[in-house]
Design a protein around this motif. Sequence first.
Motif, PDB file in Angstrom:
ATOM      1  N   SER A 177       6.113   7.511   3.149  1.00  0.00           N
ATOM      2  CA  SER A 177       5.284   6.749   3.985  1.00  0.00           C
ATOM      3  C   SER A 177       4.135   7.188   4.116  1.00  0.00           C
ATOM      4  O   SER A 177       2.932   6.598   4.517  1.00  0.00           O
ATOM      5  CB  SER A 177       6.076   6.758   5.512  1.00  0.00           C
ATOM      6  N   MET A 178       3.903   8.600   4.142  1.00  0.00           N
ATOM      7  CA  MET A 178       2.499   9.320   4.313  1.00  0.00           C
ATOM      8  C   MET A 178       1.774   8.589   3.111  1.00  0.00           C
ATOM      9  O   MET A 178       0.551   8.573   3.126  1.00  0.00           O
ATOM     10  CB  MET A 178       2.790  10.941   4.428  1.00  0.00           C
ATOM     11  N   ALA A 179       2.363   8.711   1.815  1.00  0.00           N
ATOM     12  CA  ALA A 179       1.828   8.443   0.704  1.00  0.00           C
ATOM     13  C   ALA A 179       1.124   7.158   0.868  1.00  0.00           C
ATOM     14  O   ALA A 179       0.041   6.651   0.385  1.00  0.00           O
ATOM     15  CB  ALA A 179       2.603   8.482  -0.605  1.00  0.00           C
ATOM     16  N   GLN A 180       1.917   6.247   1.493  1.00  0.00           N
ATOM     17  CA  GLN A 180       1.541   4.735   1.654  1.00  0.00           C
ATOM     18  C   GLN A 180       0.305   4.630   2.634  1.00  0.00           C
ATOM     19  O   GLN A 180      -0.641   3.957   2.462  1.00  0.00           O
ATOM     20  CB  GLN A 180       2.706   3.762   2.279  1.00  0.00           C
ATOM     21  N   VAL A 181       0.284   5.412   3.648  1.00  0.00           N
ATOM     22  CA  VAL A 181      -0.698   5.629   4.557  1.00  0.00           C
ATOM     23  C   VAL A 181      -1.980   5.952   4.081  1.00  0.00           C
ATOM     24  O   VAL A 181      -3.118   5.417   4.033  1.00  0.00           O
ATOM     25  CB  VAL A 181      -0.282   6.423   5.800  1.00  0.00           C
ATOM     26  N   VAL A 182      -1.855   7.136   3.073  1.00  0.00           N
ATOM     27  CA  VAL A 182      -3.171   7.608   2.558  1.00  0.00           C
ATOM     28  C   VAL A 182      -3.541   6.419   1.425  1.00  0.00           C
ATOM     29  O   VAL A 182      -4.911   6.294   1.460  1.00  0.00           O
ATOM     30  CB  VAL A 182      -2.878   8.996   1.695  1.00  0.00           C
ATOM     31  N   ALA A 183      -2.834   5.980   0.601  1.00  0.00           N
ATOM     32  CA  ALA A 183      -3.180   4.848  -0.209  1.00  0.00           C
ATOM     33  C   ALA A 183      -3.995   3.765   0.489  1.00  0.00           C
ATOM     34  O   ALA A 183      -4.937   3.169   0.109  1.00  0.00           O
ATOM     35  CB  ALA A 183      -1.982   4.145  -1.021  1.00  0.00           C
ATOM     36  N   SER A 184      -3.398   3.116   1.640  1.00  0.00           N
ATOM     37  CA  SER A 184      -3.836   2.259   2.079  1.00  0.00           C
ATOM     38  C   SER A 184      -5.269   2.542   2.714  1.00  0.00           C
ATOM     39  O   SER A 184      -6.336   1.987   3.120  1.00  0.00           O
ATOM     40  CB  SER A 184      -3.006   1.552   3.384  1.00  0.00           C
ATOM     41  N   SER A 185      -5.496   3.802   3.349  1.00  0.00           N
ATOM     42  CA  SER A 185      -6.782   4.145   3.833  1.00  0.00           C
ATOM     43  C   SER A 185      -7.578   4.307   2.657  1.00  0.00           C
ATOM     44  O   SER A 185      -8.918   3.980   2.932  1.00  0.00           O
ATOM     45  CB  SER A 185      -6.387   5.496   4.516  1.00  0.00           C
ATOM     46  N   ASN A 186      -7.207   4.887   1.512  1.00  0.00           N
ATOM     47  CA  ASN A 186      -8.143   4.696   0.506  1.00  0.00           C
ATOM     48  C   ASN A 186      -8.648   3.535   0.198  1.00  0.00           C
ATOM     49  O   ASN A 186      -9.853   3.191  -0.303  1.00  0.00           O
ATOM     50  CB  ASN A 186      -7.452   5.513  -0.852  1.00  0.00           C
ATOM     51  N   LEU A 187      -7.603   2.569   0.082  1.00  0.00           N
ATOM     52  CA  LEU A 187      -8.303   1.057  -0.258  1.00  0.00           C
ATOM     53  C   LEU A 187      -9.243   0.473   0.771  1.00  0.00           C
ATOM     54  O   LEU A 187     -10.120  -0.187   0.511  1.00  0.00           O
ATOM     55  CB  LEU A 187      -6.932   0.270  -0.398  1.00  0.00           C
ATOM     56  N   LYS A 188      -8.715   0.800   1.855  1.00  0.00           N
ATOM     57  CA  LYS A 188      -9.766   0.477   3.047  1.00  0.00           C
ATOM     58  C   LYS A 188     -11.113   0.893   2.995  1.00  0.00           C
ATOM     59  O   LYS A 188     -12.203   0.350   2.965  1.00  0.00           O
ATOM     60  CB  LYS A 188      -9.116   0.842   4.535  1.00  0.00           C
ATOM     61  N   ALA A 189     -11.145   2.303   2.788  1.00  0.00           N
ATOM     62  CA  ALA A 189     -12.586   3.072   2.477  1.00  0.00           C
ATOM     63  C   ALA A 189     -13.247   2.496   1.051  1.00  0.00           C
ATOM     64  O   ALA A 189     -14.447   2.122   1.187  1.00  0.00           O
ATOM     65  CB  ALA A 189     -12.223   4.477   2.151  1.00  0.00           C
ATOM     66  N   ALA A 190     -12.419   2.217   0.027  1.00  0.00           N
ATOM     67  CA  ALA A 190     -13.016   1.513  -0.914  1.00  0.00           C
ATOM     68  C   ALA A 190     -13.716   0.514  -0.872  1.00  0.00           C
ATOM     69  O   ALA A 190     -14.793   0.170  -1.083  1.00  0.00           O
ATOM     70  CB  ALA A 190     -12.097   1.445  -2.368  1.00  0.00           C
ATOM     71  N   ALA A 191     -12.712  -0.678  -0.022  1.00  0.00           N
ATOM     72  CA  ALA A 191     -13.287  -2.165   0.228  1.00  0.00           C
ATOM     73  C   ALA A 191     -14.735  -1.825   0.954  1.00  0.00           C
ATOM     74  O   ALA A 191     -15.746  -2.748   0.979  1.00  0.00           O
ATOM     75  CB  ALA A 191     -12.178  -2.983   0.811  1.00  0.00           C
ATOM     76  N   GLU A 192     -14.676  -1.067   2.258  1.00  0.00           N
ATOM     77  CA  GLU A 192     -15.783  -0.754   2.970  1.00  0.00           C
ATOM     78  C   GLU A 192     -16.961  -0.329   2.245  1.00  0.00           C
ATOM     79  O   GLU A 192     -18.246  -0.794   2.299  1.00  0.00           O
ATOM     80  CB  GLU A 192     -15.528   0.357   4.117  1.00  0.00           C
ATOM     81  N   ASN A 193     -16.718   0.450   1.138  1.00  0.00           N
ATOM     82  CA  ASN A 193     -17.976   1.069   0.313  1.00  0.00           C
ATOM     83  C   ASN A 193     -18.495  -0.242  -0.575  1.00  0.00           C
ATOM     84  O   ASN A 193     -19.596  -0.264  -0.679  1.00  0.00           O
ATOM     85  CB  ASN A 193     -17.405   2.336  -0.520  1.00  0.00           C
ATOM     86  N   GLU A 194     -17.569  -0.880  -1.054  1.00  0.00           N
ATOM     87  CA  GLU A 194     -17.975  -1.931  -2.128  1.00  0.00           C
ATOM     88  C   GLU A 194     -18.654  -3.002  -1.148  1.00  0.00           C
ATOM     89  O   GLU A 194     -19.573  -3.363  -1.873  1.00  0.00           O
ATOM     90  CB  GLU A 194     -16.773  -2.618  -2.783  1.00  0.00           C
ATOM     91  N   GLY A 195     -18.285  -3.384  -0.069  1.00  0.00           N
ATOM     92  CA  GLY A 195     -18.943  -4.218   0.867  1.00  0.00           C
ATOM     93  C   GLY A 195     -20.542  -3.756   1.231  1.00  0.00           C
ATOM     94  O   GLY A 195     -21.410  -4.649   1.142  1.00  0.00           O
ATOM     95  N   GLN A 196     -20.515  -2.309   1.502  1.00  0.00           N
ATOM     96  CA  GLN A 196     -21.810  -1.743   1.870  1.00  0.00           C
ATOM     97  C   GLN A 196     -22.724  -1.962   0.624  1.00  0.00           C
ATOM     98  O   GLN A 196     -23.681  -2.307   0.854  1.00  0.00           O
ATOM     99  CB  GLN A 196     -21.675  -0.531   2.457  1.00  0.00           C
ATOM    100  N   ALA A 197     -22.268  -1.720  -0.358  1.00  0.00           N
ATOM    101  CA  ALA A 197     -22.906  -1.900  -1.886  1.00  0.00           C
ATOM    102  C   ALA A 197     -23.544  -3.051  -1.953  1.00  0.00           C
ATOM    103  O   ALA A 197     -24.582  -3.314  -2.589  1.00  0.00           O
ATOM    104  CB  ALA A 197     -22.162  -1.126  -3.044  1.00  0.00           C
ATOM    105  N   LEU A 198     -22.392  -3.878  -1.935  1.00  0.00           N
ATOM    106  CA  LEU A 198     -22.968  -5.445  -2.021  1.00  0.00           C
ATOM    107  C   LEU A 198     -23.857  -5.940  -1.156  1.00  0.00           C
ATOM    108  O   LEU A 198     -24.919  -6.476  -1.431  1.00  0.00           O
ATOM    109  CB  LEU A 198     -21.605  -6.265  -2.066  1.00  0.00           C
ATOM    110  N   LEU A 199     -23.846  -5.376   0.194  1.00  0.00           N
ATOM    111  CA  LEU A 199     -24.777  -5.820   0.976  1.00  0.00           C
ATOM    112  C   LEU A 199     -26.246  -5.206   0.725  1.00  0.00           C
ATOM    113  O   LEU A 199     -27.346  -5.791   0.812  1.00  0.00           O
ATOM    114  CB  LEU A 199     -24.457  -5.171   2.538  1.00  0.00           C
TER     115      LEU A 199
END
Length: 312
Positions: A177-199
């Motif tokens: 469960s901790m690994a899933q939390v870390v993975a989801s957090s990383n995906l969220k951070a990656a999506a936010e970074n990608e959105g910021q880069a696109l903006l």
Amino acid sequence: MPFLLILFFLAALLVFLSVVIVQQGTVAVVTIFGKYARIMMPGLNFKIPFIEFIYRRVSIQNQSVELAFQAITADQANVNFKAMLVYSVLNQEEETIKNVAFKFIDQASFMQALIRTIEGSIRSFVATKRQAEILGLRGEIIEHVKAQIDTLLESWGYHLIDLQLNDIAFDEIIMRSMAQVVASSNLKAAAENEGQALLITKTKAAEAEGNAIQISAEAEKNASQLRGQGVALFREEVAKGMAESAKVMTEAKLDASLILFSIWTEAIKHFAENGKGNVIFLDGSTEGMDKTMKQLLAVEKMGGITTEKPAQ
């Protein structure tokens, strides 16, 4: 003769029983009829046979022991610890050595008490923390244990040198469960970074396009102004030249229609040299030339040529 041999044998046995060799890194505790008498330092020592006895040899070197135990957090998560403990005798003073030798019945009892004390200290600390906090509290756990047992160990004649928590692990289901939390957090951070880069990319592109449009508009404006100014200057110079020619011919009492004839002739020549088959109609009549000449002379009498300026 046999008596001398027996006497020599007894003397040799007495010397053998009197000699005690204490290894480097240890001290020997001597008792007389069960009561503490003295300590022997490393090297060659002597004792009274059948009266003094070596009760225990105490190591003054650093010693280590590995621990493996489980604790439960405040939110009921199981935490598995693997630790290594390094300890030693506090010092080589006589009172300290006596304390170490007689505080516990044997070394196994001391080790059991030491291990259980450390486990209890860590468990009491972990029980006040939540699962998510434990992995980041390694240093705090060690400091808590040292503060709890330093005084106790000194009362036993020992000193805690180091405590290392080599492994802190949760149950397998919690780790997943901790690994899933870390993975989801990383995906969220990656999506936010990608959105910021696109903006940022779109913003920069829009700024560049706006700047290009502004520069193009400014260049077009300047070009229009320059074209207007060129046309105005051309017209002004033509008008000046024609007016001057008309004035000269008038003063010389010549026929002013000669100017128009000359212009008409030059125009015909230019059309012939540069024309591409187009049909152009020119008014070459005497009346037309006379009308144009009168207009030029009227402009001259009005006091000069008005310069036409381009619209700004």
